[in-house]
Design a protein around this motif. Structure first.
Motif, PDB file in Angstrom:
ATOM      1  N   VAL A 214      -4.060   1.332  -2.528  1.00 52.42           N
ATOM      2  CA  VAL A 214      -4.036  -0.868  -2.842  1.00 52.42           C
ATOM      3  C   VAL A 214      -2.745  -0.814  -4.214  1.00 52.42           C
ATOM      4  O   VAL A 214      -3.353  -0.570  -5.060  1.00 52.42           O
ATOM      5  CB  VAL A 214      -4.980  -1.330  -2.539  1.00 52.42           C
ATOM      6  N   LEU A 215      -1.919  -1.170  -3.308  1.00 53.55           N
ATOM      7  CA  LEU A 215      -1.042  -1.433  -5.361  1.00 53.55           C
ATOM      8  C   LEU A 215      -1.133  -2.587  -5.384  1.00 53.55           C
ATOM      9  O   LEU A 215      -0.438  -2.859  -6.361  1.00 53.55           O
ATOM     10  CB  LEU A 215       0.445  -1.083  -4.906  1.00 53.55           C
ATOM     11  N   ALA A 216      -1.095  -3.548  -4.614  1.00 49.83           N
ATOM     12  CA  ALA A 216      -0.905  -5.248  -4.794  1.00 49.83           C
ATOM     13  C   ALA A 216      -1.913  -6.144  -3.551  1.00 49.83           C
ATOM     14  O   ALA A 216      -1.434  -5.117  -2.700  1.00 49.83           O
ATOM     15  CB  ALA A 216       0.305  -5.438  -5.733  1.00 49.83           C
ATOM     16  N   GLU A 217      -2.454  -6.606  -3.887  1.00 46.02           N
ATOM     17  CA  GLU A 217      -2.686  -7.864  -2.585  1.00 46.02           C
ATOM     18  C   GLU A 217      -2.592  -8.915  -3.014  1.00 46.02           C
ATOM     19  O   GLU A 217      -3.472  -9.534  -3.962  1.00 46.02           O
ATOM     20  CB  GLU A 217      -4.169  -6.428  -2.609  1.00 46.02           C
TER      21      GLU A 217
ATOM     22  N   ASN B 227      10.451   9.787   8.476  1.00 41.83           N
ATOM     23  CA  ASN B 227       9.374   9.395   6.792  1.00 41.83           C
ATOM     24  C   ASN B 227       8.635   7.956   5.782  1.00 41.83           C
ATOM     25  O   ASN B 227       7.947   7.769   5.570  1.00 41.83           O
ATOM     26  CB  ASN B 227      10.624   9.798   5.609  1.00 41.83           C
ATOM     27  N   VAL B 228       8.924   7.176   6.782  1.00 37.67           N
ATOM     28  CA  VAL B 228       8.905   5.686   7.081  1.00 37.67           C
ATOM     29  C   VAL B 228       8.696   5.497   8.813  1.00 37.67           C
ATOM     30  O   VAL B 228       8.696   6.196   9.400  1.00 37.67           O
ATOM     31  CB  VAL B 228       9.552   4.708   6.653  1.00 37.67           C
TER      32      VAL B 228
ATOM     33  N   ALA C  86       8.910   3.833   0.195  1.00 37.23           N
ATOM     34  CA  ALA C  86       8.213   4.828  -0.812  1.00 37.23           C
ATOM     35  C   ALA C  86       6.525   3.894  -0.697  1.00 37.23           C
ATOM     36  O   ALA C  86       6.046   4.389  -0.327  1.00 37.23           O
ATOM     37  CB  ALA C  86       8.357   4.829  -2.386  1.00 37.23           C
ATOM     38  N   THR C  87       6.374   2.888  -0.366  1.00 32.35           N
ATOM     39  CA  THR C  87       5.654   1.823  -0.064  1.00 32.35           C
ATOM     40  C   THR C  87       5.000   1.122   1.533  1.00 32.35           C
ATOM     41  O   THR C  87       6.917   0.853   1.839  1.00 32.35           O
ATOM     42  CB  THR C  87       5.406   0.696  -1.085  1.00 32.35           C
TER      43      THR C  87
ATOM     44  N   ILE D  66       1.023  -1.270   0.137  1.00 32.92           N
ATOM     45  CA  ILE D  66       0.394  -0.129  -0.225  1.00 32.92           C
ATOM     46  C   ILE D  66       1.014   1.277   0.053  1.00 32.92           C
ATOM     47  O   ILE D  66       2.071   1.735   1.133  1.00 32.92           O
ATOM     48  CB  ILE D  66      -0.787   0.006   1.141  1.00 32.92           C
ATOM     49  N   SER D  67       0.526   2.058  -0.780  1.00 32.36           N
ATOM     50  CA  SER D  67       0.989   3.599  -1.039  1.00 32.36           C
ATOM     51  C   SER D  67       0.901   4.449   0.672  1.00 32.36           C
ATOM     52  O   SER D  67      -0.296   3.825   0.698  1.00 32.36           O
ATOM     53  CB  SER D  67       0.768   4.505  -1.982  1.00 32.36           C
TER      54      SER D  67
END
Length: 400
Positions: free
Chosen positions: A322-325, A354-355, A376-377, A316-317
């Protein structure tokens, strides 16, 4: 502003000075009275002494830190010790000023601290965006009144979905986006009445995701660009031929005076069209681009299934997209993972990171989730029932 000081003359002088400078100001003479006021009304800034009868100013600071951490604090006292400075002077929301007070300097410090940002409920400090998520998950009917410095708005919920919103002259989705775009105010639940009309047909989840996208792009609450009117070719042609003087052209004369054809291979023929521009550079790999490839997507998801106790994975971004699941078709859990991910990212940023790594969350149904930062994700992992999420998290992060 709320001025808290047991010295009557000084308290009134500060309160009067703030009002003359264009600020709304109230006052309290004790810590207990100050807390009562803070519970009933939101304040941007509290100006407080440290030593007062019936309570210590440090107690008020601690109370604000626990129950209203977004409220700014200006300590005005003759008893600011080195220990107090060491503990609080590096806090961005706290300022300090020694007595005797120079009123102009006090007002300048108050304005430097600035107003608190965000929408907050009167009884509990929670962002409006997060509150909407909670109502959406609860499936309740609610009517929420939002007071902003610009205008007062309302949001109607039916079974957790937003069905109508009003703000200024706007209604529907645009009213909701413009409310969020103000970025400052308070909200309260009021007695529920049926919405005057239904202007929002989609789910609250979709509305929040679109708001998150607009936030990231810096377009939240902006009016859509006006559409250009279509060109009427026939009307345009008629306009061109609607001249008062008609000109008749002899085709033979035009052919006789025509120039020779353009030779595209002649470098000295300036009429030749310019060469086509070079193709644009190949886009750099991004998290979204990488996950477009099925093999890469399966590889990134599969690496987490190697750990015992993981029964679902979503990448997830930071906006909750949701980018892939691979959550076994449980769409509600994927949506919940997106909300948790976005909340964890906001908390991390508020703390200066940042993360984030290894955040554990639990839903109302008892489903446990572990979020692991990936730059980033981030990956949100569903943990099997009966498994210890802390052990799974530590194994993934390589901790002993």
């Amino acid at each position: 502003m709320l001025v808290v000081d047991d010295e009557v003359n000084l308290r009134f002088a500060i309160e009067r000075g703030l009002r003359r400078s264009g600020h709304h100001a109230d006052s309290a003479s004790t810590v207990r009275q100050a807390i009562e006021r803070l519970r009933s009304k939101p304040y941007d800034t509290v100006v407080t002494d440290l030593r007062m009868p019936g309570g210590d100013g440090l107690e008020l600071i601690q109370w604000l830190g626990s129950y209203s951490p977004s409220t700014k604090i200006l300590v005005v006292s003759a008893y600011i010790t080195p220990e107090i400075r060491a503990e609080y002077q590096h806090q961005a929301s706290i300022g300090m000023l020694e007595k005797p007070v120079e009123l102009a300097k006090l007002i300048a410090l108050v304005e430097e601290l600035g107003p608190r940002r965000g929408f907050y409920g009167n009884s509990i400090e929670v962002e409006l965006f997060d509150y909407v998520q909670m109502v959406a998950l609860s499936g309740r009917d609610k009517l929420v009144k939002i007071v902003t410095p610009i205008h007062t708005g309302h949001i109607w919920f039916e079974h957790g979905d937003i069905v109508h919103a009003e703000f200024e002259s706007h209604s529907g989705e645009m009213a909701f986006y413009k409310l969020l775009a103000v970025g400052r105010g308070t909200f309260t639940e009021v007695f529920y009445t049926d919405p005057p009309k239904r202007t929002i047909m989609g789910s609250a989840t979709g509305l929040l995701m679109e708001a998150a996208r607009q936030m990231d792009e810096g377009t939240l609450g902006q009016d859509p660009a006006p559409e250009q009117a279509p060109v009427d070719d026939e009307a345009s042609f008629a306009d061109l031929n609607d001249d008062e003087d008609e000109v008749i052209v002899d085709d033979d004369e035009v052919a006789a005076e025509a120039e020779p054809p353009v030779d595209p291979n002649d470098p000295f023929d300036l009429r030749a069209p310019p060469p086509p521009p070079p193709p644009p550079p190949e886009p750099q790999n991004s998290a979204t681009g990488l996950l477009d490839d099925p093999e890469t997507r399966e590889l990134m998801l599969g690496q987490f299934f190697e750990f015992e106790g993981v029964d679902g994975v979503a990448i997830i971004s930071s906006t909750g997209k949701v980018l892939a699941e691979s959550m076994g078709g449980n769409s509600s859990l994927v949506t919940l993972a997106g909300f948790y991910m976005r909340g964890a990212a906001r908390i991390a940023r508020s703390l200066g990171y940042n993360v984030f790594d290894g955040v554990i969350a639990r839903s109302e149904t008892g489903q446990q989730l572990v979020m692991v930062g990936m730059g980033a994700t981030s990956a949100v992992l569903s943990i099997e029932s009966g498994r210890n999420p802390e052990q799974v998290r530590d194994e993934i992060m390589g901790l002993d």
